[in-house]
Design a protein around this motif. Sequence first.
Motif, mmCIF file in Angstrom:
data_model
loop_
_atom_site.group_PDB
_atom_site.id
_atom_site.type_symbol
_atom_site.label_atom_id
_atom_site.label_comp_id
_atom_site.label_asym_id
_atom_site.label_seq_id
_atom_site.Cartn_x
_atom_site.Cartn_y
_atom_site.Cartn_z
ATOM 1 N N LEU A 5 42.579 -59.561 -50.550
ATOM 2 C CA LEU A 5 41.447 -60.182 -51.245
ATOM 3 C C LEU A 5 40.865 -61.338 -50.442
ATOM 4 O O LEU A 5 39.643 -61.450 -50.287
ATOM 5 N N CYS A 6 41.717 -62.197 -49.906
ATOM 6 C CA CYS A 6 41.240 -63.358 -49.146
ATOM 7 C C CYS A 6 40.565 -62.973 -47.837
ATOM 8 O O CYS A 6 39.664 -63.667 -47.378
ATOM 9 N N ARG A 7 41.000 -61.885 -47.259
ATOM 10 C CA ARG A 7 40.372 -61.430 -46.010
ATOM 11 C C ARG A 7 39.046 -60.723 -46.275
ATOM 12 O O ARG A 7 38.188 -60.672 -45.410
ATOM 13 N N ALA A 41 37.461 -63.595 -59.582
ATOM 14 C CA ALA A 41 37.192 -62.345 -60.298
ATOM 15 C C ALA A 41 38.179 -61.258 -59.872
ATOM 16 O O ALA A 41 38.662 -60.488 -60.708
ATOM 17 N N GLY A 42 38.503 -61.211 -58.597
ATOM 18 C CA GLY A 42 39.470 -60.231 -58.098
ATOM 19 C C GLY A 42 40.862 -60.471 -58.665
ATOM 20 O O GLY A 42 41.583 -59.531 -59.003
ATOM 21 N N ILE A 43 41.232 -61.719 -58.780
ATOM 22 C CA ILE A 43 42.538 -62.064 -59.355
ATOM 23 C C ILE A 43 42.573 -61.696 -60.835
ATOM 24 O O ILE A 43 43.525 -61.066 -61.311
ATOM 25 N N ILE A 44 41.536 -62.058 -61.554
ATOM 26 C CA ILE A 44 41.476 -61.745 -62.991
ATOM 27 C C ILE A 44 41.473 -60.238 -63.214
ATOM 28 O O ILE A 44 42.178 -59.729 -64.089
ATOM 29 N N ALA A 45 40.699 -59.506 -62.412
ATOM 30 C CA ALA A 45 40.642 -58.044 -62.556
ATOM 31 C C ALA A 45 42.023 -57.428 -62.329
ATOM 32 O O ALA A 45 42.454 -56.552 -63.090
#
Length: 191
Positions: free
Chosen positions: A167-169, A179-183
């Motif tokens: 995600l961080c890359r 949003a990616g973490i929550i998803a």
Amino acid sequence: MGDKVFFERKQVKAGYRPDIDGIRAIAVLSVIFYHFGIPGFSGGFTGVDIFFVISGYLITNGIVRGVDTGKFTFGGFYVRRTRRLIPALLFTISATYIGSLFILSPKDLTSLSGSTVYALTGISNIYFWMQSGYFDNFSSLKPLLHTWSLSVELQFYLLWPFYLIVLCRMTKNSAVRAAGIIAFIVLFAFW
């Protein structure tokens, strides 16, 4: 003079959050009070949940910061986790065996040995879940039952860094990362 130097060093320590230590202490105490049957502390699992959220926040923060600065390494991450968790687990298992020799039957000692294998491999949560409920009549005969929460934490440490690094890359945008973490959390919770 010595106290002043100690406190200045404590405050300078990178990432130290005394407020989080306070919340962590409240979470741990709520679990302890629950197990001692102190009135008003009927939600021991809430304390565990709070502890998981705090741990997830700190680990996520550390990994994201490490990836962004180019300082994150899997080796360093897992060595720090091992140094923090494994000595306490080994001490707990050893003390449990010593105490259990005096109070458990041979059959229950055999069961303890089985649960030890699962605790050491980080999957005691699955082992105890497959056996029966946490609050069943025989839970008092499972001295390592509480290792389920450590197993959840270990499993989190095995999976979460990989997802976060990808995600961080993919993006530096904090909103997209959030949003990616929550998803991920929502999808995993539904699963």
